[in-house]
Design an enzyme around this catalytic site. Structure first.
Site, PDB file in Angstrom:
ATOM      1  N   LYS A  34      54.658   9.561  22.496  1.00 23.72           N
ATOM      2  CA  LYS A  34      53.411   9.368  23.239  1.00 23.72           C
ATOM      3  C   LYS A  34      52.360  10.403  22.866  1.00 23.72           C
ATOM      4  O   LYS A  34      52.605  11.613  22.951  1.00 23.72           O
ATOM      5  CB  LYS A  34      53.652   9.429  24.744  1.00 23.72           C
ATOM      6  CG  LYS A  34      52.385   9.145  25.574  1.00 23.72           C
ATOM      7  CD  LYS A  34      52.672   9.041  27.046  1.00 23.72           C
ATOM      8  CE  LYS A  34      52.659  10.384  27.756  1.00 23.72           C
ATOM      9  NZ  LYS A  34      51.289  10.930  27.910  1.00 23.72           N
ATOM     10  N   LYS A  62      44.563   5.231  28.741  1.00 25.28           N
ATOM     11  CA  LYS A  62      44.204   4.653  30.045  1.00 25.28           C
ATOM     12  C   LYS A  62      42.720   4.248  30.084  1.00 25.28           C
ATOM     13  O   LYS A  62      41.966   4.667  30.961  1.00 25.28           O
ATOM     14  CB  LYS A  62      44.531   5.627  31.177  1.00 25.28           C
ATOM     15  CG  LYS A  62      46.010   5.979  31.288  1.00 25.28           C
ATOM     16  CD  LYS A  62      46.277   6.905  32.472  1.00 25.28           C
ATOM     17  CE  LYS A  62      47.745   7.228  32.618  1.00 25.28           C
ATOM     18  NZ  LYS A  62      48.246   8.112  31.536  1.00 25.28           N
ATOM     19  N   LEU A  63      42.331   3.395  29.157  1.00 27.18           N
ATOM     20  CA  LEU A  63      40.947   2.959  29.085  1.00 27.18           C
ATOM     21  C   LEU A  63      40.544   2.209  30.359  1.00 27.18           C
ATOM     22  O   LEU A  63      41.306   1.391  30.880  1.00 27.18           O
ATOM     23  CB  LEU A  63      40.746   2.051  27.872  1.00 27.18           C
ATOM     24  CG  LEU A  63      41.113   2.652  26.515  1.00 27.18           C
ATOM     25  CD1 LEU A  63      40.912   1.616  25.415  1.00 27.18           C
ATOM     26  CD2 LEU A  63      40.294   3.904  26.231  1.00 27.18           C
ATOM     27  N   ASP A  65      36.765   0.720  31.697  1.00 28.99           N
ATOM     28  CA  ASP A  65      35.314   0.599  31.569  1.00 28.99           C
ATOM     29  C   ASP A  65      34.972  -0.882  31.639  1.00 28.99           C
ATOM     30  O   ASP A  65      35.849  -1.718  31.892  1.00 28.99           O
ATOM     31  CB  ASP A  65      34.845   1.226  30.248  1.00 28.99           C
ATOM     32  CG  ASP A  65      33.454   1.848  30.350  1.00 28.99           C
ATOM     33  OD1 ASP A  65      32.547   1.139  30.847  1.00 28.99           O
ATOM     34  OD2 ASP A  65      33.281   3.000  29.944  1.00 28.99           O
ATOM     35  N   THR A 121      51.570   7.748  38.692  1.00 28.34           N
ATOM     36  CA  THR A 121      52.767   8.278  39.344  1.00 28.34           C
ATOM     37  C   THR A 121      52.488   9.511  40.185  1.00 28.34           C
ATOM     38  O   THR A 121      53.339   9.938  40.966  1.00 28.34           O
ATOM     39  CB  THR A 121      53.852   8.613  38.302  1.00 28.34           C
ATOM     40  OG1 THR A 121      53.298   9.486  37.314  1.00 28.34           O
ATOM     41  CG2 THR A 121      54.372   7.364  37.637  1.00 28.34           C
ATOM     42  N   GLN A 191      54.593  14.882  39.646  1.00 32.49           N
ATOM     43  CA  GLN A 191      54.943  13.480  39.841  1.00 32.49           C
ATOM     44  C   GLN A 191      55.393  13.273  41.284  1.00 32.49           C
ATOM     45  O   GLN A 191      56.259  13.982  41.794  1.00 32.49           O
ATOM     46  CB  GLN A 191      56.074  13.067  38.891  1.00 32.49           C
ATOM     47  CG  GLN A 191      55.802  13.370  37.430  1.00 32.49           C
ATOM     48  CD  GLN A 191      54.737  12.486  36.838  1.00 32.49           C
ATOM     49  OE1 GLN A 191      54.337  11.489  37.422  1.00 32.49           O
ATOM     50  NE2 GLN A 191      54.251  12.853  35.671  1.00 32.49           N
TER      51      GLN A 191
END
Length: 233
Positions: A34, A62-63, A65, A121, A191
């Site tokens: 990642k 994490k787009l 828009d 999370t 978390q």
């Protein structure tokens, strides 16, 4: 046959040398590597290219828009060839559909796969209520998950607590990627909704995302190997 659950290691570092060192150590035990906001913001596209030399990349941006802007971002990211890309399901059905369409047109059969993030999370029921969302995380995750899958998302990102409810509601189809996973005895850090790798494998997750318990370990390779063994049962 039991569903296979595999390891994704979060390479959350502020610079590429550290992240590449981790990638080289954990790659034999990880199905995905990642690249998140911190590393991408610091190093840009070269982070994806260099980490991809070690294994498939999960680009976690994490787009969120308007649909046209998200579609443009997906097109711009396609030459980097990440395997997976995250967008926020809360952006709405039109945004999810635009991301999927842009990925298909730009990438063809080798397109980026779209993962829709449901509820972070780090958020619990009280934190969600502060943002105006009533009913708690599970209800909100299910709402957003149904919306995202119907709009074309290939999979979903959810906390450990929502894996079983999502499998009950949506069946075996959507890929479920689960951050907030901690080996027994590990600190929860920031978390709010966590579980162990073994619990996630049993619940029906496809990938678990583990960062700090691996990258902060004295031997990241050994830590990744132990989690991979736990997932394999």
């Amino acid at each position: 046959m039991a569903r296979a659950c595999r390891l994704c290691v979060a390479l959350d570092a502020p610079e590429l040398m550290t992240a590449e060192g981790w990638a080289g150590a954990v790659a034999p035990h990880a199905a995905l590597l990642k690249v998140g906001l911190e590393l991408f913001s610091a190093e840009g596209g070269q982070a994806v290219r260099r980490i991809a030399a070690h294994g498939p990349v999960f680009l976690d941006l994490k787009l969120h828009d308007i649909p046209n802007t998200v579609a443009g971002a997906v097109r711009a990211l396609t030459p980097l060839r990440p395997a997976w890309l995250t967008i926020h399901a809360a952006g709405g059905a039109a945004m999810v559909a635009a991301a999927r369409e842009a990925a298909e047109k730009a990438g063809g059969q080798d397109r980026i796969r779209i993962l829709a993030v449901t509820v972070l999370t780090s958020l619990d029921a009280a934190a969600l209520a502060d943002t105006g969302v009533a009913g708690g995380p599970v209800q909100q995750v299910l709402r957003l998950a149904r919306l995202a899958v119907a709009a074309g998302a290939d999979g979903l990102v959810c906390s450990p607590r929502e894996v079983a409810p999502l499998r009950d509601a949506l069946g075996e189809g959507p890929v479920l990627v689960v951050p907030g996973v901690r080996p027994a005895g590990s600190a929860a850090d920031d978390q709010a909704r966590t579980a162990t790798p073994e619990e996630m494998a049993a619940a029906g997750a496809d990938f678990v995302v583990v960062g700090r318990p691996i990258t902060r370990a004295p031997d990241p390779a050994a830590a990744a190997a132990a989690i991979a063994r736990a997932l394999a049962g």
